[in-house]
Scaffold this active site. Structure first.
Site, mmCIF file in Angstrom:
data_model
loop_
_atom_site.group_PDB
_atom_site.id
_atom_site.type_symbol
_atom_site.label_atom_id
_atom_site.label_comp_id
_atom_site.label_asym_id
_atom_site.label_seq_id
_atom_site.Cartn_x
_atom_site.Cartn_y
_atom_site.Cartn_z
ATOM 1 N N PHE A 151 -5.207 2.556 -1.769
ATOM 2 C CA PHE A 151 -4.154 2.615 -2.784
ATOM 3 C C PHE A 151 -3.283 1.400 -2.507
ATOM 4 C CE2 PHE A 151 -1.016 4.552 -5.556
ATOM 5 C CZ PHE A 151 -1.684 5.558 -6.243
ATOM 6 N N ARG A 162 0.818 -1.213 0.000
ATOM 7 C CA ARG A 162 0.000 0.000 0.000
ATOM 8 C C ARG A 162 0.852 1.262 0.000
ATOM 9 N NH1 ARG A 162 -0.985 2.945 4.781
ATOM 10 N NH2 ARG A 162 0.043 2.050 6.599
ATOM 11 N N HIS A 163 0.238 2.345 -0.423
ATOM 12 C CA HIS A 163 0.864 3.655 -0.312
ATOM 13 C C HIS A 163 0.815 4.084 1.154
ATOM 14 C CE1 HIS A 163 1.669 7.906 -0.877
ATOM 15 N NE2 HIS A 163 2.067 7.620 -2.101
ATOM 16 N N PRO A 164 1.891 4.686 1.677
ATOM 17 C CA PRO A 164 1.893 5.002 3.106
ATOM 18 C C PRO A 164 0.879 6.063 3.515
ATOM 19 C CG PRO A 164 3.900 5.802 2.018
ATOM 20 C CD PRO A 164 3.185 4.939 1.032
#
Lengths: 390, 390
Positions: B234, B227-229
């Site tokens: 996302f 995932r996007h942080p």
């Protein structure tokens, strides 16, 4: 010294990552990059975290030294400026969805009639041809669909994203290569070219091993954590203060490693005598190595392994990378000058392309505010009036 | 059509990955690549798995279309051939440890006196300058020490290796860029250059986000899985038949996503109304999304999400990538011709640099056997006698 791309003018309509990464490299090699941004907001990444003294450090990382002018390509006065920029341009870069530039009247087919020596570089999610031309993509989509996530992650675990945005960046690097090759060709043959780069395409050449495996065995590779799937020991190991890697790719190196870590008995253990048996017993071997390596810090093990001729190295986070003496000696992390009159002093990557014909970049030029160079760009256009471009 | 690098001659002494990756790209754009290998064994990768019909598919992936000649650079007769090759060369590439070429009498300082227009490209673990110039490195060492492993892996888990060999490949791509820029400069200014690329250096520009974070906050980023942080949703999600990604980067896209997956109630749940609250509740949101998405296969979700305008895509393994219609339409996986008289018919990556001035590569030239083009190369040298190179 003259820089390799001295006097090359890049009109850069790209935003976010892949395109700006390309123009950053071209700028490092001496090209003049004029960044054409949409009015009011500019490049999306001007709003990206992290911020530093009120400005985006993310934007700074990719755009230091570029000149900024904000243009509304639907407004006649700004179109006039844009067309004067095109008269001076060697290269135009854009990453709009296919069709956008055509609707503005600035598609490649239109431009090449007026500017036969112009190089037109585009990067998009899936390219300008094929059944999905025109669909948008993000780094995550390119990484997922292009296959790299399927070979990245813990052994037996779920696929993970590559921490660096290689969905964008590899595409940006291929755009750089295509533009440079087109410049070589233009200087020889006299005509420009369109360079069409797809983020999905760009993921495939970098998986040379996975493609060789899948195409010959019919079996697609899967994640193997930090280790090499078929060479042992070739992985991360724990020291007292963190991870380091040992890459002992053959039997002789394995024996040297066993002696260096004070565990000569591992070298004669029948479970570990060949690479094949070491790989079959990889988990137990790792535990036995770490029983030794956990006793001392990384620097100790790197010193003794290097002295023994075994390839090794620390696993570093970015804070450590920024202090690494070899990184600093090669000027790979450099300050960005504040703007005249004031602005943040960021840190950014150095230039990895070390050329004997070019001074090393030890400091980057300032980050421009949105439209901050309008007057300078217009004066430059005015001064160049009457000159023959290219 | 003339290819961009038509008539450019590359004498390629590199082996394994970074260097051959570079010369493969230059060859795709029309350069003539003469691969100079050590006698008997040749490039190490001729022995790399996987094999197909008795030959390395790994070697084939990187070296199809290159001419092979085996030369012992310490033997007078072979040195004579090598020097005649240098007379015809635009570019020499090598990836020996620093000092090896100097001891042979072929270091850059020696060569440039005789060949002032020659471009000399080198790629090494740590570069030709700095306190660790000369040390060897492997892909794993560059990935570990350069920082990318520290941001790749499961959230809270251990660092993993990027499944693609980006420690080598990014360096090879920068070598390509440096050589091309030096060609532009040589054609204009009349002199060659040395291009010095370090695998460690090359890891830093690609971590633009990590560098911006570490330099402004003092905190180095860590792995965040798939995932996007800081953007949610996302990440990867599970469908009935495997993983796919959803990249819903703002509130409007999140609402569209909720409706598309038949869970409109998620859009009004107070835990998920803003990106910040979605990110704070990322684990529970993921479970709620997957309760829906596990019910249908990936193709279903991609169809409904694309129809709703939400960026999405399958997570594919290499076998799936090789069947992807967009990949096939762009000729990104192509057959390699068998040698005249017989040899394996491999598959390899296509050329990701699509240039309007060059025919698409839809099939690659054969893979040469070690020293398989000796007679042809010697005849070419003979025919060129008396001609002025470059």
């Amino acid at each position: 010294m003259t820089k390799p791309l001295q006097d090359i003018v890049i009109i850069d309509l790209t935003h976010v990552l892949a395109g700006p990464f390309c123009s950053n490299t071209l700028g490092d090699m001496g090209a003049k990059v004029i960044k054409v941004e949409r009015p009011v907001l500019g490049d999306d990444t001007r709003q990206f975290l992290p911020f530093f003294e009120g400005e985006s450090a993310y934007f700074a990382a990719l755009n230091a030294g570029k000149k900024s002018i904000a243009l509304d390509l639907r407004a006649p006065a700004d179109r006039d400026i844009f067309e004067r920029l095109l008269d001076r341009a060697d290269v135009v870069l854009e990453n709009y969805r296919p069709g956008v530039m055509e609707r503005l009247g600035y598609g490649w087919e239109d431009l090449k009639k007026i500017h036969p020596r112009l190089i037109y570089g585009v990067v998009s999610g899936f390219g300008h041809t094929g059944p999905e031309a025109g669909k948008p993509a993000y780094d995550l989509v390119a990484q997922a669909r292009g296959g790299v996530m399927a070979i990245t992650g813990e052994e037996g675990g779920n696929p993970v994203r590559v921490g660096a945005s290689i969905g964008d960046i590899i595409a940006g690097m291929y755009l750089t290569q295509g533009v440079l090759a087109a410049l070589v060709q233009r200087d020889r043959e006299g005509y420009g070219a369109k360079v069409d780069i797809s983020m999905l395409d760009a993921q495939i050449p970098i998986q040379e091993h996975a493609l060789a495996l899948a195409s010959t065995t019919g079996v697609s590779p899967v994640p193997t954590g930090a280790r090499h799937p078929s060479i042992t020991p070739f992985s991360t190991y724990r020291a007292a203060d963190g991870f380091f890697v040992i890459a002992a790719g053959n039997d002789a190196l394995f024996v040297k490693m066993c002696n260096a870590i004070g565990r000569p008995e591992l070298a004669t253990d029948e479970r570990f005598v060949t690479n094949a048996t070491r790989t079959a017993n990889v988990a137990v071997l790792k535990r036995k190595i770490e029983v030794a390596t956990l006793e001392q810090p990384r620097d100790h093990w790197i010193e003794v392994l290097e002295a023994a001729g075994v390839p090794t190295g620390k696993l570093q986070n970015m804070g450590e990378v920024m202090q690494d003496p070899q990184v600093l000696a090669r000027h790979m992390v450099v300050p960005v000058k504040p703007r005249p009159g004031g602005g943040p002093k960021f840190m950014a990557s150095g230039n990895p392309i070390k050329l004997s014909t070019m001074e090393e970049i030890t400091v980057r030029e300032p980050v421009s505010k949105l439209d901050g160079d309008r007057a300078e760009v217009l004066a430059w256009l005015e001064a160049a009036k009457g000159e023959t471009a290219r």
